[in-house]
Design an enzyme around this catalytic site. Sequence first.
Site, PDB file in Angstrom:
ATOM      1  N   ASP A   1       0.857  -1.178   0.000  1.00 16.85           N
ATOM      2  CA  ASP A   1       0.000   0.000   0.000  1.00 16.85           C
ATOM      3  C   ASP A   1       0.900   1.237   0.000  1.00 16.85           C
ATOM      4  O   ASP A   1       1.860   1.310   0.783  1.00 16.85           O
ATOM      5  CB  ASP A   1      -0.862  -0.044   1.272  1.00 16.85           C
ATOM      6  CG  ASP A   1      -1.893   1.067   1.311  1.00 16.85           C
ATOM      7  OD1 ASP A   1      -3.032   0.831   0.880  1.00 16.85           O
ATOM      8  OD2 ASP A   1      -1.540   2.173   1.775  1.00 16.85           O
TER       9      ASP A   1
ATOM     10  N   HIS B   1      -6.031  14.670  -7.876  1.00 18.13           N
ATOM     11  CA  HIS B   1      -6.432  13.276  -8.055  1.00 18.13           C
ATOM     12  C   HIS B   1      -5.800  12.663  -9.319  1.00 18.13           C
ATOM     13  O   HIS B   1      -5.400  11.491  -9.330  1.00 18.13           O
ATOM     14  CB  HIS B   1      -7.956  13.228  -8.148  1.00 18.13           C
ATOM     15  CG  HIS B   1      -8.529  11.913  -7.775  1.00 18.13           C
ATOM     16  ND1 HIS B   1      -8.786  11.555  -6.471  1.00 18.13           N
ATOM     17  CD2 HIS B   1      -8.893  10.860  -8.547  1.00 18.13           C
ATOM     18  CE1 HIS B   1      -9.289  10.339  -6.458  1.00 18.13           C
ATOM     19  NE2 HIS B   1      -9.370   9.899  -7.698  1.00 18.13           N
TER      20      HIS B   1
ATOM     21  N   ASP C   1      -3.544   9.393  -9.582  1.00 22.00           N
ATOM     22  CA  ASP C   1      -3.737   8.236 -10.476  1.00 22.00           C
ATOM     23  C   ASP C   1      -2.428   7.870 -11.176  1.00 22.00           C
ATOM     24  O   ASP C   1      -2.085   6.690 -11.319  1.00 22.00           O
ATOM     25  CB  ASP C   1      -4.789   8.570 -11.544  1.00 22.00           C
ATOM     26  CG  ASP C   1      -6.211   8.433 -11.002  1.00 22.00           C
ATOM     27  OD1 ASP C   1      -6.354   8.048  -9.825  1.00 22.00           O
ATOM     28  OD2 ASP C   1      -7.162   8.724 -11.753  1.00 22.00           O
TER      29      ASP C   1
ATOM     30  N   GLU D   1      -4.882   2.539  -3.673  1.00 14.70           N
ATOM     31  CA  GLU D   1      -3.426   2.450  -3.852  1.00 14.70           C
ATOM     32  C   GLU D   1      -2.902   1.170  -3.227  1.00 14.70           C
ATOM     33  O   GLU D   1      -1.775   1.095  -2.763  1.00 14.70           O
ATOM     34  CB  GLU D   1      -2.768   3.714  -3.261  1.00 14.70           C
ATOM     35  CG  GLU D   1      -2.645   3.806  -1.760  1.00 14.70           C
ATOM     36  CD  GLU D   1      -3.951   3.968  -0.972  1.00 14.70           C
ATOM     37  OE1 GLU D   1      -5.028   3.724  -1.534  1.00 14.70           O
ATOM     38  OE2 GLU D   1      -3.857   4.295   0.223  1.00 14.70           O
TER      39      GLU D   1
ATOM     40  N   ASN E   1      -2.693  12.995  -3.175  1.00 14.27           N
ATOM     41  CA  ASN E   1      -3.922  13.502  -3.809  1.00 14.27           C
ATOM     42  C   ASN E   1      -4.172  14.951  -3.419  1.00 14.27           C
ATOM     43  O   ASN E   1      -4.494  15.792  -4.263  1.00 14.27           O
ATOM     44  CB  ASN E   1      -5.120  12.671  -3.349  1.00 14.27           C
ATOM     45  CG  ASN E   1      -5.362  11.473  -4.255  1.00 14.27           C
ATOM     46  OD1 ASN E   1      -4.935  11.459  -5.392  1.00 14.27           O
ATOM     47  ND2 ASN E   1      -6.044  10.469  -3.730  1.00 14.27           N
TER      48      ASN E   1
HETATM   49  N1  GTP Z   1      -5.900   9.284  -7.173  1.00 12.83           N
HETATM   50  C1  GTP Z   1      -6.553   8.260  -6.638  1.00 12.83           C
HETATM   51  N2  GTP Z   1      -6.795   8.257  -5.306  1.00 12.83           N
HETATM   52  C2  GTP Z   1      -7.447   7.229  -4.763  1.00 12.83           C
HETATM   53  C3  GTP Z   1      -7.912   6.150  -5.556  1.00 12.83           C
HETATM   54  N3  GTP Z   1      -8.520   5.273  -4.741  1.00 12.83           N
HETATM   55  C4  GTP Z   1      -8.443   5.780  -3.472  1.00 12.83           C
HETATM   56  N4  GTP Z   1      -7.785   6.958  -3.497  1.00 12.83           N
HETATM   57  C5  GTP Z   1      -7.465   7.846  -2.370  1.00 12.83           C
HETATM   58  O1  GTP Z   1      -6.350   7.279  -1.674  1.00 12.83           O
HETATM   59  C6  GTP Z   1      -6.380   7.821  -0.357  1.00 12.83           C
HETATM   60  C7  GTP Z   1      -6.068   6.711   0.620  1.00 12.83           C
HETATM   61  O2  GTP Z   1      -5.931   7.321   1.869  1.00 12.83           O
HETATM   62  P1  GTP Z   1      -5.836   6.540   3.222  1.00 12.83           P
HETATM   63  O3  GTP Z   1      -6.608   5.262   3.136  1.00 12.83           O
HETATM   64  O4  GTP Z   1      -6.170   7.486   4.306  1.00 12.83           O
HETATM   65  O5  GTP Z   1      -4.356   6.095   3.312  1.00 12.83           O
HETATM   66  P2  GTP Z   1      -3.001   6.895   3.151  1.00 12.83           P
HETATM   67  O6  GTP Z   1      -3.186   8.364   3.049  1.00 12.83           O
HETATM   68  O7  GTP Z   1      -2.266   6.238   2.018  1.00 12.83           O
HETATM   69  O8  GTP Z   1      -2.277   6.583   4.500  1.00 12.83           O
HETATM   70  P3  GTP Z   1      -1.602   5.234   4.948  1.00 12.83           P
HETATM   71  O9  GTP Z   1      -2.161   4.116   4.086  1.00 12.83           O
HETATM   72  O10 GTP Z   1      -1.969   5.052   6.357  1.00 12.83           O
HETATM   73  O11 GTP Z   1      -0.156   5.396   4.716  1.00 12.83           O
HETATM   74  C8  GTP Z   1      -7.763   8.436  -0.151  1.00 12.83           C
HETATM   75  O12 GTP Z   1      -7.611   9.839  -0.169  1.00 12.83           O
HETATM   76  C9  GTP Z   1      -8.559   7.995  -1.365  1.00 12.83           C
HETATM   77  O13 GTP Z   1      -9.480   8.968  -1.786  1.00 12.83           O
HETATM   78  C10 GTP Z   1      -7.688   6.211  -6.960  1.00 12.83           C
HETATM   79  O14 GTP Z   1      -8.042   5.326  -7.733  1.00 12.83           O
HETATM   80  N5  GTP Z   1      -7.009   7.282  -7.451  1.00 12.83           N
END
Ligand code: GTP
Length: 405
Positions: free
Chosen positions: A268, A281, A285, A311, A276
């Site tokens: 992850d 966004h 991606d 992710e 983002n």
């Molecule tokens: N650009 C993009 N963002 C995505 C996608 N799917 C999910 N996200 C975003 O990825 C982010 C994931 O955030 P969190 O689950 O809080 O995790 P994190 O910020 O990576 O923090 P940790 O995993 O704890 O390190 C969220 O803001 C989602 O909106 C996607 O397909 N594209």
Amino acid sequence: MELIRQLDTATLAFVTGLAGLLLAGTMVGIRLAGMRNPALRYWALAGLAAAVGHLLAHWALTFHVAMPRVGSLALANAMVTIVHVSLLAGVRAFLGKPPRWLLLAPLALLTASAGYVAPEAWADMRVRIVVLGFLYLVLDAIAAVLLWRSGSARGERFQFVAASAFGFNAVVLAVRIAHALWRHTPDATFAHEPFQTLVFVLGLVFIAVLTVGLALLMFRDRELELRRLVHRDPLTGLFNRRSLFEHAAREQARCERYGAPLSLIMLDIDAFKSVNDTYGHGAGDDVICETAARVALGLRDVDAAFRLGGEEFLILLPSTGLDDAVAVAERLRQSVSDTPMAPIGRTVTASFGVTELARGHEDWERAMRRADTALYRAKDEGRDRVFAMSAPCNTAPADAVLDVP
Ligand SMILES: Nc1nc2c(ncn2[C@@H]2O[C@H](COP(=O)(O)OP(=O)(O)OP(=O)(O)O)[C@@H](O)[C@H]2O)c(=O)[nH]1
């Protein structure tokens, strides 16, 4: 042979013209059915040129239309050249190569103008058969080799039908050239002579088999595209979550059968929300895509990478024990974090959870949950690291943080 003797060339020209129309119509029909492959327009053009050339010949022969000899030859030569050139351009387009139609099409002009540039030589049927036959033979042979090679490389047996049709026509042309060089040749294309008639019949067979072969290629291509859409994640091109369980069950059965280990890596991207939030966004991606590409590059052919969503990714490593899987995860961790991500100009890190499936058909969901737990332990320990958890019944070392950079 008696049948060949009975056939008259005017009728054969008419039937071949119809076959050309059938080729063009089949390609247009496939296009109307929603397939957008660029090869279709070249193959439709080839069918149309074959139809125009042969139907005009039939019309001239049947109604004894007096046409200027050089002019009618020029038209016929141009049409047949367009057939072969367009077929090859279509094959190239089908295989994802530049079609080069604009580069090849002037060959039609060249063959059409030959009768004006060298009228005496071109009036000799033998010269025309050797020069044009050789040109068409080369074009068809290239198409056959391209299709055959790519069919073998991709294990696509469907490509062999069209490849064989091209190969067959190249052989017919070679025999025709040899026959023209060593035996008497009538001085008119549609002269009623058995060998000439046989060549017409074989030309008709070529167009018929080719029509079937090209249609098969299109339907197979469509099927592969649909399969890709069902099994692949559209953003990264990796396998999607839907295909994970089918894949995993197959690998698990295979590894159990051969007594080989099977490991999982779940990863992850760290603090992705801030990517983002800072870069948007779209850039997010792109970072997901670049991470996926780096991960895919670092794997063997037998490994499979999946995008679980957002992710988060999962990697299946057949015939790989826990220690080796940890080494792979460590290598991937470095490849993700070592160099800046092009879309945002800075590095990102990722955390990795690794586990090995317990022997004896461990429940797949349970192994996934363990990999997930390991991943969140890696996050808890400070991110940008690999955390491994052995299967409960394995004798592998106890849970441990294996890498703290
Ligand atoms: N650009 C993009 N963002 C995505 C996608 N799917 C999910 N996200 C975003 O990825 C982010 C994931 O955030 P969190 O689950 O809080 O995790 P994190 O910020 O990576 O923090 P940790 O995993 O704890 O390190 C969220 O803001 C989602 O909106 C996607 O397909 N594209």
